[in-house]
Design an enzyme around this catalytic site. Structure first.
Site, mmCIF file in Angstrom:
data_model
loop_
_atom_site.group_PDB
_atom_site.id
_atom_site.type_symbol
_atom_site.label_atom_id
_atom_site.label_comp_id
_atom_site.label_asym_id
_atom_site.label_seq_id
_atom_site.Cartn_x
_atom_site.Cartn_y
_atom_site.Cartn_z
ATOM 1 N N ASP A 56 0.841 5.171 1.913
ATOM 2 C CA ASP A 56 0.144 5.845 3.007
ATOM 3 C C ASP A 56 -0.557 7.073 2.444
ATOM 4 O OD1 ASP A 56 1.160 3.939 4.716
ATOM 5 O OD2 ASP A 56 2.758 5.205 5.514
ATOM 6 N N ARG A 89 7.140 -9.222 15.769
ATOM 7 C CA ARG A 89 7.566 -7.867 15.401
ATOM 8 C C ARG A 89 6.476 -6.868 15.755
ATOM 9 N NH1 ARG A 89 7.097 -4.764 10.484
ATOM 10 N NH2 ARG A 89 8.838 -3.295 10.368
ATOM 11 N N HIS A 102 0.849 -1.198 0.000
ATOM 12 C CA HIS A 102 0.000 0.000 0.000
ATOM 13 C C HIS A 102 0.882 1.245 0.000
ATOM 14 C CE1 HIS A 102 1.158 -0.500 4.210
ATOM 15 N NE2 HIS A 102 0.988 0.816 4.343
ATOM 16 N N HIS A 108 4.758 0.117 -0.033
ATOM 17 C CA HIS A 108 5.490 -0.692 0.950
ATOM 18 C C HIS A 108 4.573 -1.750 1.541
ATOM 19 C CE1 HIS A 108 3.746 2.792 2.972
ATOM 20 N NE2 HIS A 108 3.692 2.074 4.089
HETATM 21 C C1 LIG Z 1 -5.131 8.326 9.311
HETATM 22 C C2 LIG Z 1 -5.091 7.085 8.845
HETATM 23 C C3 LIG Z 1 -4.077 6.584 7.886
HETATM 24 C C4 LIG Z 1 -4.445 5.125 7.740
HETATM 25 C C5 LIG Z 1 -5.937 5.138 7.924
HETATM 26 C C6 LIG Z 1 -6.059 6.017 9.162
HETATM 27 O O1 LIG Z 1 -7.371 6.475 9.372
HETATM 28 C C7 LIG Z 1 -5.586 5.246 10.405
HETATM 29 C C8 LIG Z 1 -4.683 4.061 10.050
HETATM 30 C C9 LIG Z 1 -3.766 4.297 8.863
HETATM 31 C C10 LIG Z 1 -3.390 2.989 8.187
HETATM 32 C C11 LIG Z 1 -2.234 2.235 8.874
HETATM 33 C C12 LIG Z 1 -1.922 0.955 8.105
HETATM 34 C C13 LIG Z 1 -1.873 1.159 6.599
HETATM 35 C C14 LIG Z 1 -3.062 2.028 6.113
HETATM 36 C C15 LIG Z 1 -3.107 2.110 4.597
HETATM 37 C C16 LIG Z 1 -4.336 1.508 6.734
HETATM 38 O O2 LIG Z 1 -5.092 0.677 6.286
HETATM 39 O O3 LIG Z 1 -4.527 2.120 7.962
HETATM 40 C C17 LIG Z 1 -2.986 3.379 6.793
HETATM 41 C C18 LIG Z 1 -4.043 4.422 6.430
HETATM 42 C C19 LIG Z 1 -3.623 5.373 5.337
HETATM 43 O O4 LIG Z 1 -2.460 5.758 5.216
HETATM 44 O O5 LIG Z 1 -4.510 5.756 4.575
HETATM 45 O O1 LIG Z 2 5.071 -2.308 10.193
HETATM 46 C C1 LIG Z 2 5.612 -1.880 9.192
HETATM 47 O O2 LIG Z 2 6.789 -2.073 8.909
HETATM 48 C C2 LIG Z 2 4.818 -1.083 8.181
HETATM 49 C C3 LIG Z 2 3.629 -0.394 8.783
HETATM 50 C C4 LIG Z 2 2.918 0.444 7.779
HETATM 51 O O3 LIG Z 2 3.225 0.464 6.626
HETATM 52 C C5 LIG Z 2 1.795 1.290 8.225
HETATM 53 O O4 LIG Z 2 1.422 1.273 9.421
HETATM 54 O O5 LIG Z 2 1.255 1.996 7.360
HETATM 55 FE FE LIG Z 3 2.199 2.143 5.573
#
Ligand SMILES: C=C1C[C@]23C[C@@]1(O)CC[C@H]2[C@@]12CCC[C@@](C)(C(=O)O1)[C@H]2[C@@H]3C(=O)O
Ligand SMILES: O=C(O)CCC(=O)C(=O)O
Ligand SMILES: [Fe+2]
Length: 379
Positions: free
Chosen positions: A219, A289, A217, A279
């Site tokens: 961010d 981890r 994905h 990533h």
């Molecule tokens: C602010 C945010 C970014 C995120 C979605 C969220 O509301 C809270 C969790 C974040 C996260 C963490 C893991 C990867 C990710 C793609 C997900 O599913 O939840 C990211 C979200 C993002 O970057 O859009």
């Molecule tokens: O745990 C990791 O190394 C990646 C976590 C991550 O990509 C995320 O929280 O968006």
């Molecule tokens: Fe991420």
């Protein structure tokens, strides 16, 4: 196969002796090889070095990610953060589920939000903190939530300071001044910037090659500062280019260093110059981890759009303006097609430059001056 206690969603990963069908990812889903150790590595930047801005800029353009050292966060704070993350995820499932994320609240315990886009479940659990963690921490530890809240509060303060310094380095590397991005804060303060903390847990896995910790994905943030400490698992995708055909590069853990990755909003702001890096996290057979992502976004209601100054004279903005909130909504619907959905085609450049939609790029349209997600207090 072990019995599933309830649904596969609440399967106890930590005690699994096998990977159940619900969590089995086929190898064919992995379309790129993982580069060997001899290949080039994610750049490492000492953020106090004289040439830090230049190195950060190059890393963000070429890789979309770098490791930050020299940041000044004390090792004992990072140890306490890690201990609290482990304490949280070590709780029995029924305790963690008391603090489950709900439809109307991004905070809380649960599967990673992008899980809904995949037919298989990931080998991970998450805990999202947007604003104060107090309500959720009380549900997790009715008699002892204090130590968790204190550590998160201290970490949040230190990370906001670091985020401010990193943002300044990034803007400097783009040749931008304070007035170009007036919401970014002048002196390295993180002002009203929005932040969200995501704690991740990846238990050891009996068949790591057939499971996925966190699927590929980007961010949605401007940038994310990831604490991964000593256990490796994070991989970044190096697209086809100077380094050859597309491949995954493992981000070698450097104790005490942070991984800083560019997110979609910074890609938009820089009109595509900084790369929002794809990533993922893989799992391993022996070590549990944990990681903590510090997601940094613009202040509430600020629309992020490509900066005029970064556009080549004959080109226009590659994306339309969005707030982080709007963009998260698009991601919830479209996941990895969200960025494409706000792309402006070349034919539309002219219309767009005449429209008013893009004039508020850096104007604070913040009518609701809520700072809920910028300050974490546990009172
Ligand atoms: C602010 C945010 C970014 C995120 C979605 C969220 O509301 C809270 C969790 C974040 C996260 C963490 C893991 C990867 C990710 C793609 C997900 O599913 O939840 C990211 C979200 C993002 O970057 O859009
Ligand atoms: O745990 C990791 O190394 C990646 C976590 C991550 O990509 C995320 O929280 O968006
Ligand atoms: Fe991420």
């Amino acid at each position: 196969m072990p019995a599933l206690s309830q649904s596969p969603h609440h399967f106890d990963l930590g005690s699994a002796r096998d990977v159940p069908e619900s969590h089995l990812w086929s190898d064919s889903a992995d379309d790129h090889p993982v580069a060997g150790p001899a290949d080039d590595a994610v750049p490492v930047v000492d953020v106090t070095a004289g040439d830090a801005a230049e190195v950060v800029g190059r890393a963000c353009e070429e890789w979309g990610v770098f490791q930050a050292t020299g940041h000044g966060l004390p090792a004992h704070l990072l140890d306490r953060v890690e201990a609290q993350i482990r304490r949280l995820f070590a709780l029995p499932a029924h305790d963690k589920l008391r603090a489950a994320r709900s439809l109307d609240n991004v905070s809380g315990y649960g599967l990673v939000p992008i899980s809904s886009f995949f037919s298989k479940l990931m080998w991970s659990e998450g805990f999202t903190i947007a604003g104060s963690p107090l309500d959720h921490a009380r549900k997790l530890w009715p008699h002892d939530h204090r130590s968790f809240c204190d550590v998160i509060e201290e970490y949040n303060k230190a990370m906001r300071d670091l985020a401010g310094r990193l943002l300044q380095l990034m803007l400097l590397s783009l040749g931008l001044a304070e007035e170009d991005v007036n919401w970014a804060g002048a002196t390295g303060e993180f002002g009203d910037m929005s932040t969200v903390i995501q704690l991740n847990s990846y238990p050891a896995c009996p068949d790591p090659d057939r499971a996925m910790g966190l699927a590929a994905h980007t961010d949605s943030s401007l940038f994310t500062i990831l604490f991964q400490n000593r256990v490796s698992g994070l991989q970044v995708l190096r697209p086809t280019g100077r380094a050859g055909p597309a491949h995954w590069v493992t981000v070698r853990p450097i104790p005490g260093a942070f991984v800083v990755n560019v997110g979609d909003l910074l890609h938009i702001l820089s009109n595509g110059r900084f790369k929002s890096v794809v990533h993922r996290a893989v799992v391993n057979r022996t070590a549990h981890r944990v990681s903590a992502g510090f997601f940094c976004g613009p202040p509430h209601n600020i629309k992020v759009a490509p900066l005029e100054k970064l556009m080549e004279p004959t080109k226009g903005p590659a994306y339309r303006a969005v707030t982080w909130h709007e963009y998260l909504g698009l991601r919830r619907k479209l996941f990895d097609k969200a960025l494409q959905s706000i792309k402006i085609s070349e034919e539309k450049w002219e219309d767009h430059s005449n429209s008013s939609n893009n004039t508020n790029t850096n104007t604070n349209t913040n009518t609701n001056s809520s700072k809920a997600s910028s300050v974490i207090t546990c009172v």
